[in-house]
Every structure is written in structure tokens, then in C-alpha cells.
Design an enzyme around this catalytic site. Structure first.
Site, mmCIF file in Angstrom:
data_model
loop_
_atom_site.group_PDB
_atom_site.id
_atom_site.type_symbol
_atom_site.label_atom_id
_atom_site.label_comp_id
_atom_site.label_asym_id
_atom_site.label_seq_id
_atom_site.Cartn_x
_atom_site.Cartn_y
_atom_site.Cartn_z
ATOM 1 N N ASN A 117 3.607 -0.875 -7.264
ATOM 2 C CA ASN A 117 2.801 0.210 -6.340
ATOM 3 C C ASN A 117 1.836 0.978 -7.528
ATOM 4 O O ASN A 117 1.976 0.887 -8.614
ATOM 5 C CB ASN A 117 3.648 1.020 -5.656
ATOM 6 C CG ASN A 117 3.215 1.508 -4.401
ATOM 7 O OD1 ASN A 117 1.829 1.927 -4.473
ATOM 8 N ND2 ASN A 117 3.464 1.252 -3.231
ATOM 9 N N PRO B 127 0.805 -1.128 0.067
ATOM 10 C CA PRO B 127 0.053 -0.100 0.044
ATOM 11 C C PRO B 127 1.092 1.252 -0.057
ATOM 12 O O PRO B 127 1.943 1.448 0.585
ATOM 13 C CB PRO B 127 -0.818 -0.200 1.271
ATOM 14 C CG PRO B 127 -0.836 -1.495 1.768
ATOM 15 C CD PRO B 127 0.781 -1.983 1.313
ATOM 16 N N CYS B 128 0.244 2.249 -0.716
ATOM 17 C CA CYS B 128 0.938 3.653 -0.756
ATOM 18 C C CYS B 128 0.648 4.450 0.402
ATOM 19 O O CYS B 128 -0.465 4.748 0.533
ATOM 20 C CB CYS B 128 0.787 4.241 -2.051
ATOM 21 S SG CYS B 128 1.543 5.823 -2.343
ATOM 22 N N GLN B 129 1.647 4.935 1.057
ATOM 23 C CA GLN B 129 1.222 5.720 2.116
ATOM 24 C C GLN B 129 2.335 6.931 2.344
ATOM 25 O O GLN B 129 3.321 6.983 1.356
ATOM 26 C CB GLN B 129 1.333 4.862 3.651
ATOM 27 C CG GLN B 129 0.213 3.816 3.680
ATOM 28 C CD GLN B 129 0.803 2.786 4.485
ATOM 29 O OE1 GLN B 129 1.898 2.219 4.266
ATOM 30 N NE2 GLN B 129 0.125 2.388 5.465
#
Ligand SMILES: C[S@@+](CC[C@H](N)C(=O)[O-])C[C@H]1O[C@@H](n2cnc3c(N)ncnc32)[C@H](O)[C@@H]1O
Length: 427
Positions: free
Chosen positions: A124, A83-85
Site C-alpha cells: 500500500n 487502494p488506501c481508503q
């Protein structure tokens, strides 16, 4: 050829593993996999993974923050779609640096530091290249600096599956990194010529996904991530860079440019959708049809900012129903619900409007029919497909990994000396 020992993180329903096994089940050997859906009692994706690949004590269903301690050593290839955070880091009192709690990059980072995988393949959303909003490129800069600190060469490319003959317009960034001692592409110096050669001709992505050879040295940008930034925290505070859709990092030098794919004719939805009878529940009721036609229509909505300022939010008109003479759009986890992004097609048999069936969503990602038909509610079948990836892309990358791995291994053997590379590959 020697087996490649794979660890699959954030495994979901196993898109990476399936793609690699489609490349070669004999060569790619998944020695450990981890999947955990936060805050969910029922672990549907994990159960689906086990259903398809068999139960194993090496399939872990815990938060990676806990599970990472069980991971084996000696990993050849670490894969995962994470996940992109926001990845920002802070200096600790001991002047070390620490990532934000709960950000999954730092779990991957820990694994890389501790386990030193020979190769890493990550996926991603392409937004990763541009984030954060205020420090464009900073998050990707942090990832690159972290990989540099750990001794890796890196390549990346944004790939839209439909531009390589596949059935979904899904644009994702793929990152391939490898220990610099292995030096797959025999790079001698970190300079523009070598970067151009990697990106355009001989590197990992150039071998896997052809591009139009129009890049010149004039349209490559460069930044040195070590020269200008003392450490990760410095990158976190001060790094800004306009990353393009492809690039590489040789030693601490980052090179980036915009690559144009050498497009193949995509597969269209009409080649995927079922032309048999489809259950009634997939067809739109009149109310659903009305709601969806509104959701997909052009709009301009007045909204108010927290400070009271008025602004207009606008959305363009979407094709309703979706065209089947083109590839699918990107599938999201909300696929199959009353949502602007859900695909709605005209059923070829009845000419009535309907949602995609779960099997059709599996085909759009290149999974075999009924891959997710593993005792999970239908809603989750759509959800898992929205989370997954286009398996065929991983198969292509798996073929390239085999090729470069084999070449290096044979080269090391031919040299008949126990070089670092040979020792690394043999162990
Ligand atoms: C983008 S999806 C990857 C999907 C996968 N590539 C596939 O083919 O299905 C990310 C996955 O990470 C899992 N995940 C999220 N947080 C996690 C955590 N803390 N530990 C382990 N897995 C996690 C999610 O449940 C999700 O399945």
C-alpha cells in the site's frame, strides 16, 4: 519442495505474480487471481494479465465484493496491493462490527476470516501508516487489530526500492502476516527483545532488506491493541499511534521503530532509457515544453478556504528535465501526460526533451519490455505502470518466503510428529 498456492487480489497487470514467479515459477503457483477496474467497460489490466499469464477460468474479472465467493479454499499465500481508503467501522445493531461499505480492506478481511490463508503479503502507499488526518495511525491500527482477531503475527516495513539497488524512488509499505501457529521465527514471548530481533535481524523484512543495526530497545515503542481497546469499533473510535517505518505485532503487542536501510547503489535512469531512435510523438512541442516548465517551477498560490480564510499553497521547483544520473521518481498513473509529476528527460540521441516511452515505464517497475503492449491504448499503459509496483522487490520477498517456508516444513518433518504446523503446511 511443496508448491505454494497463491491467490492474487487487485492483480492489475500482475506485478506480484511476476515477482513471485521470478523467484520460482515451480514453487509459486497462482491458483486464483482477481482484477476489476471499477466503472470501466474495457478491462485493459485484466486483458493484459491474461495475455501474459494465459487465459484461465481461475482469473476473475468481477468486483472482488462479488468474486470473493468463488475463491478456492486452502490458500498458502494471499497477495495484493489494495487502494488506501478510510477504514472506519461502526457497531451494528447486533453489537457486531461492520466496516464502511465499499472499502476494500473489508473484502480482504472477509477473505482472511473465511479462507484463513497461511501467509499474507500486502502492499500500500506509506501514507497508510499515518491515516487518518485526525486520528493518526487509526487505519493501520484497524488492520492490525483485524489481523490479531484472526490469529496472525504481522511485520511491516516501508521500503523505497531505490534504497535497495533498484531504479525507482518508490516508497511503499509492505505487510507480511502469517498464522501464529506457523510461527516462522520461533517467537516465544511478545517482548521488546524478540521484537528487536525480528525487526533488525531475523524477521521477514530483516532477511529480505538489510537495515543498519543501530536500533536499541530505547527506540522501540509499544502498544497493546487488545489490552487498551475492547474491539475493532473501539480501535476505530479511539486508536491513535505514531507508527514508524518498521514494526511487528506479536500476539496483541505492537512494536514499532524507525529502521535505516542499508543502502545499495541504485540503478539510474540512464541505465534504463532507450538509446535507440524514439518516435516523434514522445518529444515535447514548444507549447508542451512551456506548460511543463511552468508546472514544474516553484510556486506560491493564494487560495481561499471554505470559511473565507486566505492561505498560500506552495510547491518547490522540480528538476526539468529529470536527471538521468539518478533513479526515476515515483511513477504515478498520470505519467506521460502534461502533469507536474510526469518524467521529462533529455533524449540521449537527439538531446531534445521528451516523455518516457511505455517501455521505459515498464523497465522502471522491472517488468519485461512490452508487458502492457496488449491492445490497450497507450494512455492505459502508463496508467497501469503508475498503479503497479517494483517487481524486483517481490522477487526478493519471494526468495525469503521460500526460505522460511522450506525451513519450517523440514523442521516439521524432522520432528516426525503431526504437529499443527505440519498439518497446516501439508494441507
Ligand atoms: C494498486 S493497483 C494494484 C496493481 C498491481 N499490484 C499490479 O502489479 O499491477 C489496485 C488494483 O485494484 C483494482 N481494483 C480496484 N477496485 C477493485 C475491486 N472492487 N475489485 C477488484 N479489483 C479492484 C484496480 O483496477 C487496480 O488494478
Amino acid at each position: 519442495m511443496k508448491k505454494i498456492k497463491v491467490v492474487e487480489l487487485f492483480a492489475g497487470v500482475g506485478g506480484f505474480r511476476l515477482g513471485l514467479e521470478n523467484s520460482s515459477k515451480k514453487i509459486f503457483h497462482t491458483v486464483w487471481a482477481n482484477q476489476w477496474e471499477p466503472k470501466k467497460q474495457k478491462q485493459h489490466a485484466f486483458n493484459c494479465y491474461n495475455h501474459n499469464f494465459g487465459n484461465s477460468k481461475n482469473h476473475s474479472n468481477q468486483d472482488i465484493a462479488v468474486a470473493k465467493f468463488e475463491m478456492p479454499n486452502n490458500i498458502d499465500l494471499l497477495v495484493g496491493g489494495f487502494p488506501c481508503q478510510d477504514y472506519s467501522v461502526a457497531r451494528t445493531q447486533a453489537a457486531g462490527i461492520q466496516g464502511e461499505k465499499g472499502v476494500l480492506w473489508w473484502e480482504i478481511s472477509w477473505i482472511i476470516k473465511e479462507k484463513k490463508p497461511k501467509m499474507i503479503l500486502l502492499e500500500n502507499v506509506n501514507r497508510l501508516l499515518k491515516s487518518t488526518k485526525t486520528h493518526k495511525g487509526r487505519d493501520f491500527g484497524i488492520i492490525l487489530r483485524d489481523l490479531y482477531n484472526n490469529g496472525y503475527y504481522v511485520e511491516w516495513r516501508v521500503i523505497n526500492a531505490a534504497e535497495y539497488g533498484l531504479q525507482q524512488k518508490r516508497r511503499r509499505i509492505f505487510i507480511f502476516a502469517y498464522k501464529k501457529d506457523i510461527n516462522f521465527f520461533n517467537i516465544k514471548n511478545a517482548n521488546f527483545d524478540n521484537a528487536l530481533d525480528l525487526i533488525q535481524k531475523n524477521g521477514f523484512f530483516a532477511k529480505s532488506f538489510k537495515i543498519i543495526k543501530e536500533i536499541t530497545l530505547d527506540n522501540i515503542k509499544e502498544i497493546d491493541i487488545k489490552e487498551k481497546f475492547i474491539d475493532l469499533a473501539d480501535v476505530s473510535d479511539n486508536f491513535k499511534f505514531d507508527f514508524e517505518n518498521s514494526g511487528c505485532m506479536i500476539d496483541s503487542k505492537i512494536f514499532t521503530t524507525n529502521a535505516t536501510p542499508y543502502s545499495n547503489q541504485p540503478k539510474n535512469l540512464e541505465n534504463i532509457i532507450l538509446n535507440t531512435e524514439v518516435e516523434e510523438k514522445y518529444f515535447l512541442t514548444k507549447t508542451q515544453e512551456l506548460k511543463l516548465s511552468l508546472l514544474k517551477d516553484r510556486k506560491r498560490i493564494q487560495r481561499t478556504k471554505p470559511n473565507g480564510d486566505i492561505y498560500y499553497y506552495s510547491e518547490g521547483k522540480m528538476s526539468f528535465p529529470d536527471r538521468i544520473d539518478s533513479p526515476a521518481r515515483t511513477m504515478l498513473t498520470s505519467e506521460g501526460t502534461i502533469n507536474r509529476s510526469s518524467h521529462i528527460i533529455e533524449d540521449p540521441k537527439t538531446k531534445k526533451l521528451r516523455f518516457l516511452t511505455p517501455i521505459e515505464t515498464e523497465r522502471i517497475n522491472g517488468f519485461p519490455d512490452n508487458w502492457t503492449n496488449t491492445d490497450m491504448p497507450e494512455r492505459f499503459r502508463y496508467f497501469c505502470m503508475g498503479n503497479a509496483l517494483v517487481v524486483d522487490l517481490i522477487k526478493i520477498m519471494g526468495d525469503t518466503i521460500q526460505e522460511i517456508w522450506n525451513q519450517k516444513y523440514n523442521q516439521a518433518k524432522a520432528n516426525k510428529k503431526i504437529s499443527i504446523v505440519e498439518t497446516m503446511l501439508i494441507n
